[in-house]
Every structure is written in structure tokens, then in C-alpha cells.
Enzyme design. Sequence first.
Site, mmCIF file in Angstrom:
data_model
loop_
_atom_site.group_PDB
_atom_site.id
_atom_site.type_symbol
_atom_site.label_atom_id
_atom_site.label_comp_id
_atom_site.label_asym_id
_atom_site.label_seq_id
_atom_site.Cartn_x
_atom_site.Cartn_y
_atom_site.Cartn_z
ATOM 1 N N LYS A 60 0.859 -1.180 0.000
ATOM 2 C CA LYS A 60 0.000 0.000 0.000
ATOM 3 C C LYS A 60 0.893 1.227 0.000
ATOM 4 O O LYS A 60 1.652 1.457 0.954
ATOM 5 C CB LYS A 60 -0.874 -0.023 1.245
ATOM 6 N N LYS A 110 -1.981 -1.353 -4.103
ATOM 7 C CA LYS A 110 -2.884 -0.213 -4.042
ATOM 8 C C LYS A 110 -2.105 1.071 -4.058
ATOM 9 O O LYS A 110 -1.126 1.144 -3.325
ATOM 10 C CB LYS A 110 -3.674 -0.375 -2.742
#
Length: 326
Positions: free
Chosen positions: A194, A247
Site C-alpha cells: 500500500k 494499491k
Amino acid sequence: MNLPRRPRRLRRTPAMRALVRETRLSADQLVYPLFVCEGTGVRRAVSSMPGVFQLSVDEAVREAAAARADGVGAVLLFGLPAGKDAEGSAAWDPQGPVPRAVRAIVADVPDLMVVTDVCLCEYTEHGHCGLLDGERILNDPTVERLVRSAIVHAEAGAHVVAPSDMMDGRVAAIRQALDGRGFEDVAILSYAVKYCSAFYGPFREAADSAPKFGDRRSHQMDPANSDEALREAALDVEEGADMVMVKPAVPYLDIVSRVKRELRVPTAAYHVSGEYAMLKAAAANGWLDETRAMLETLLSIRRAGADIIVTYYARDAARILRAQTP
Ligand code: PBG
């Protein structure tokens, strides 16, 4: 033989193009995020994400059922609690919006996979993803709270828990706690990779989770790094993650591709709020054909190697895909 090469032969007709198509998008690979709040009959629009709403549990169940009817494979639940405190204790309240929504969706919408986001940022009054000492986020005490939250989600019936906090060691801790309580069948989708991204802006309005000071650089990844993404993902797999997520999606397709190719585990990519908002804004101005741009975007994420796509477009895409299949 010196005949001219003619690649266009395979592009002549729809049937020919379909025959040689390498990548397909299908609705059951899509995960639809829902923001669950208190109250009943609540359907509050998120201004920076047209088409996205904060939903009370009853409305979330309706939305989940509609998504399943469209063919969407899973929902991903985020919570907006009634109250927040310094340690985010509403994150492990069995009567909080997420556990209540999980119970209701699991009971009412068979075959829909229910995934829960596990993080503290929606539940802490300061908006950070963990417990603080001054301005420092404490790792291990945060992991202990994330474990509590994951257990409450599993007890409610979640099929998958998805820790998005980026604390070290949380996948192993959650796995161990779940197994210890008989939840060995609850899967972990870790937000393993992330990045600290500007593209989460609209989400923080939707989830009311903007940090009150500072940023998330001390735990989310530096956008400049690629090898580190492999190390993060490998660690989470070693710790027991069943699936890993990258992400955001489109600015990091190279990472999606590397993670999938090098680790060979089910890989998800999250087409995040800012990526969605950009397409929506351009479409609203008449600058892009929204449907084509959306399908091309989702296809590109699959082509890069993602098995699963988390997207606010899940229902729209599923409906279009269904209309296209003969
Ligand atoms: C943290 C979390 C975030 C998103 C998913 N989980 C926000 C953040 O890290 O600030 C962002 C998703 C999106 O932008 O659509 N719980």
C-alpha cells in the site's frame, strides 16, 4: 518466404477478435467497497465520489444484494462508527456498523463474499491508522487492536479480513488469533503493498478518516520503491496471507505485474477513490466516454496480472459485462 506479415487479419471481425483475446474481465473478479454508517434508511452521497454513498446497515444490505444480482463477486466493508476515541475502540465493537452489516449480508445475500477492511483510521479521533505516542504510530500495540477487530469481523461471519493498516507483523498475529478461535477458514487478503498516495483523497471524505495532523509516510510505502513491494508481499505471504493486494492500481501496474509474476499468489489491485474520481470528473465534463474509459482501465489492471479488482465501478462494470455476453 517473403510474404508481407499482416497482423490485422486477427482484428477483422468481433468474433475473430474475441477468439484471440488474451485477457478477460468478469464480474465475479470484482469487489465492491461499501461505507457503512449508523442509522436506518441512510443513503448519504459522497461529494467527491459521484455514485458512492455512506449507507446504513439496511441500505448496505440492499446495495450488496443488488451488487450480487449484477454478478459482483464480493463486497468490502468500511465502517463509520457513532463515536471515535484515541485508540479506535469502536473498531472491535461487535455492535458497530461493520459487524452488524456483515451479519445481515451473510444472512440475506448468499454466495456473496464478504470482506472487511481492518484498520483503525476510521475509528480514531486523530484519523491515524494506529495508537499514538505523541505523533509516532506505535506498531505492536496497534497490531493487538487490529487483531481484536479482525476477530469481531470473523465472529460476525466475514469470509475474508483485509488488514489495510501497514503495521509490521499484523498478518501473522491475525492468522494466529483466528486459528486459535476456530476461524481457520477465514481468509486474509492483506493490503501488502500500500503506497502513500495522493489518490486516497476522496476516500478520506467517504470514510471520514483524514489524519488530523501529519501523513501516513511512516507506514505506507514510498511511491519510488519497487523491490520493497516484493519484500512486503513476500513477508505477508510468509505470515499467512492468502491473497495480497497492491494499491493504488493504475499508477502501480508495474508493481501488480511484478508481484503476480514473482509470487504466484492470488493478487488483488485496488482502483482507489482518486482514480475513480478522476474518471468521474472527466466524464462529467464530457471529456471522456466513461463506459469505455472504465472498461479499458479495469481491463488494463487485469492485463497487468491482477486476479481481483477492488473498484467503486464494480456494479456498473458488472452490468455492462452482463449485457455484452450473449
Ligand atoms: C485505510 C484505507 C484507505 C483506503 C482503503 N483503506 C485510506 C488511507 O490509507 O488513507 C483508501 C481507498 C481509496 O482511496 O479508495 N483504512
